[in-house]
Design an enzyme around this catalytic site. Structure first.
Site, short mmCIF file in Angstrom:
data_model
loop_
_atom_site.label_atom_id
_atom_site.label_comp_id
_atom_site.label_asym_id
_atom_site.label_seq_id
_atom_site.Cartn_x
_atom_site.Cartn_y
_atom_site.Cartn_z
CE1 TYR A 30 -3.27 2.95 0.66
CE2 TYR A 30 -1.88 3.44 2.55
CZ TYR A 30 -2.89 3.81 1.68
OH TYR A 30 -3.48 5.04 1.81
CB SER A 112 -3.72 11.85 5.67
OG SER A 112 -4.76 11.18 5.02
CD GLN A 132 -5.64 15.03 2.56
OE1 GLN A 132 -5.43 14.10 3.33
NE2 GLN A 132 -6.61 15.01 1.65
CE1 TYR A 134 -7.49 12.81 -0.92
CE2 TYR A 134 -7.40 11.58 1.13
CZ TYR A 134 -6.86 11.92 -0.08
OH TYR A 134 -5.66 11.36 -0.46
CB THR A 160 -6.03 16.10 -1.52
OG1 THR A 160 -5.00 16.39 -0.58
CG2 THR A 160 -5.50 15.14 -2.57
NE ARG A 169 -3.42 4.06 -5.27
CZ ARG A 169 -3.87 4.74 -4.22
NH1 ARG A 169 -3.89 4.17 -3.03
NH2 ARG A 169 -4.30 5.97 -4.37
CE LYS A 252 -0.39 16.16 -1.22
NZ LYS A 252 -0.92 14.93 -1.79
CG HIS A 276 -2.50 11.17 -4.57
ND1 HIS A 276 -3.42 12.06 -4.11
CD2 HIS A 276 -2.47 10.19 -3.63
CE1 HIS A 276 -3.96 11.64 -2.98
NE2 HIS A 276 -3.38 10.50 -2.65
NE ARG A 279 -0.69 6.18 -2.67
CZ ARG A 279 -0.39 5.02 -2.11
NH1 ARG A 279 0.74 4.42 -2.42
NH2 ARG A 279 -1.19 4.46 -1.23
C1 LIG Z 1 0.83 5.52 1.22
C2 LIG Z 1 0.45 6.88 0.74
C3 LIG Z 1 -0.71 7.47 1.23
C4 LIG Z 1 -1.06 8.75 0.81
N1 LIG Z 1 -2.15 9.34 1.34
C5 LIG Z 1 -2.45 10.61 1.01
C6 LIG Z 1 -3.54 11.27 1.63
O1 LIG Z 1 -4.20 10.73 2.49
N2 LIG Z 1 -3.81 12.55 1.24
C7 LIG Z 1 -3.08 13.19 0.28
O2 LIG Z 1 -3.36 14.34 -0.05
N3 LIG Z 1 -2.02 12.58 -0.31
C8 LIG Z 1 -1.70 11.33 0.04
N4 LIG Z 1 -0.62 10.71 -0.54
C9 LIG Z 1 0.19 11.46 -1.51
C10 LIG Z 1 1.34 12.19 -0.81
O3 LIG Z 1 0.88 13.27 -0.06
C11 LIG Z 1 2.36 12.73 -1.83
O4 LIG Z 1 1.68 13.47 -2.79
C12 LIG Z 1 3.18 11.63 -2.50
O5 LIG Z 1 3.46 10.60 -1.60
C13 LIG Z 1 4.49 12.20 -3.03
O6 LIG Z 1 5.20 11.23 -3.73
P1 LIG Z 1 6.43 10.44 -3.07
O7 LIG Z 1 5.85 9.54 -2.05
O8 LIG Z 1 7.00 9.69 -4.22
O9 LIG Z 1 7.37 11.43 -2.49
C14 LIG Z 1 -0.24 9.43 -0.14
C15 LIG Z 1 0.92 8.83 -0.61
C16 LIG Z 1 1.27 7.57 -0.17
C17 LIG Z 1 2.55 6.96 -0.68
#
Ligand SMILES: Cc1cc2nc3c(=O)[nH]c(=O)nc-3n(C[C@H](O)[C@H](O)[C@H](O)COP(=O)(O)O)c2cc1C
Length: 379
Positions: A30, A112, A132, A134, A160, A169, A252, A276, A279
């Site tokens: 995850y 988050s 943050q 949603y 976001t 995924r 974001k 993101h 993702r």
């Molecule tokens: C496991 C995971 C959970 C995430 N959950 C959120 C989230 O809850 N809210 C959000 O705005 N971004 C979320 N993100 C995105 C991150 O804020 C960020 O944009 C991203 O991880 C940046 O890329 P990097 O991990 O390669 O540095 C998540 C990323 C990951 C890896």
């Protein structure tokens, strides 16, 4: 081999190995995974790493100042912990541990919506995070979340916008098994079982308990998002949030200059250039590629933050050279939290700071303000 890595984590990559060794398989997948074939996830890392910095010499770099201002506060460096969902499960009460590390390093943290620890629990450690948000379908509940952020004294709200629907995924889909398989994966990680699953209870979405209940829908998290997140969200909803939230509002998940201009027109106080972490829309540009044109479209009117693929202090300097004012870490801090809890996050922040110092010294920059596109070697 693993023990050697445990003793000597010297980089974010080492912490990734530690996280893999410590987390149950489904949880590591995850954190680590991206959407579809993970093209954008790879691009984020590779495009950033491919930026060559200009080596400069004999420029008196004996005193380097890394500090930077963002949203009304001066921080030790232009780096923060971005929102990472479920991070409270990577270590016991994980978001609280991360917030403590952020406070000690004087860097911001964004909590988050889908954190395990509630905003109240994290804020109680003395470092009130930014929040943050949603959009879920129940607007009354979104109002409730905004009110909670106000009550806890959050000084900025990050909305976001790149998750109107969840990206598929493959890794999560493959990792999701029945109860038995999940139990076997947990039993294979006894230290996580003891530290998080037993001593770290309750395992819930602290902020979402009023709509989700006391137990997080972990078995089918993506499905839950699909059912509850609001795909109808549009710019008029940003105006709706703006009416309720009087503090700084940061959008974001902007990757396109036209969207950046919309954000500006809708009263945003900052944007985060982000996909993101690869993702969501697989095949989208990397943050590093998208950043210069987005920053240009903002023209310095509001701060431009960026994330995606940042794994070192060098990467932070690269993002700043590409036009960011501030950089958020995602997986970099999540791996560290999974690997060694608060101490791991504190260590990664120290590593990033030290690597920035060296990168700035060798590119001839004594302050963050001196970092600009001239630092990029285009030969
Ligand atoms: C496991 C995971 C959970 C995430 N959950 C959120 C989230 O809850 N809210 C959000 O705005 N971004 C979320 N993100 C995105 C991150 O804020 C960020 O944009 C991203 O991880 C940046 O890329 P990097 O991990 O390669 O540095 C998540 C990323 C990951 C890896």
């Amino acid at each position: 081999m693993q023990a050697a890595v445990t003793r000597k984590a010297a980089s974010v990559t080492d912490y990734r190995a530690l996280a893999k060794a410590r987390l149950p398989h489904f949880l590591f997948e995850y954190v680590d995974g991206g959407s579809y074939d993970e093209v954008t996830l790879r691009r984020n890392v590779e495009d950033l790493r491919a930026i060559a910095l200009r080596q400069r010499v004999l420029r008196d770099v004996s005193a380097i100042d890394l500090s930077a201002e963002l949203l009304g506060k001066r921080w030790s460096m232009p780096v923060g912990l971005g929102p990472v969902g479920l991070s409270g499960l990577y270590a016991r009460r994980g978001e609280v541990q991360a917030a403590r590390a952020a406070a000690a390093a004087n860097v911001p943290m964004v909590l988050s919506t889908v954190s395990a620890c509630s905003l109240r629990e994290v804020a109680a450690c003395g470092h009130v995070p930014w929040y943050q948000l949603y959009f879920v379908k129940d607007r009354g509940f979104v109002s409730h979340l905004i009110a909670r952020a106000n009550e806890e004294g959050c000084s900025a709200l990050f909305l976001t916008v790149d998750l109107a629907v969840p990206g598929s995924r493959y890794r999560d889909a493959r990792a999701v098994g029945g109860r038995l398989r999940r139990a076997a994966e947990v039993l294979a990680r006894p230290s996580w079982l003891w530290d998080v699953a037993i001593r770290g209870r309750p395992i819930s979405f602290g902020n979402l308990e009023p709509i989700v209940g006391k137990s997080a829908p972990l078995a089918d998290f993506q499905r839950w998002i699909h059912d509850n997140f609001d795909a109808s969200v549009s710019w008029k909803d940003v105006a709706w949030v703006r009416e309720q939230w009087k503090g700084p509002l940061v959008i974001k998940g902007v990757l396109d200059p036209d969207d950046a201009r919309e954000a500006l027109a809708h009263g945003a106080d900052g944007i985060v250039v982000s996909n993101h972490g690869g993702r969501q829309l697989d095949g989208a540009l990397s943050s590093a590629r998208a950043l210069p044109s987005v920053a240009n479209s903002i023209g310095g009117k509001i701060p431009v933050l960026a994330d995606g693929g940042v794994r070192s202090g060098l990467d932070v300097v690269r993002m700043l050279a590409l036009g960011a004012d501030f950089v958020l870490l995602g997986r970099a801090w999540a791996y560290a939290l999974a690997g060694r809890g608060e101490a791991g996050v504190a260590h990664v922040l120290k590593l990033i700071e030290a690597e920035m110092q060296v990168a700035m010294a060798l590119t001839g920059c004594a302050s963050i303000a001196e970092i600009d596109e001239a630092l990029i070697d285009r030969r």
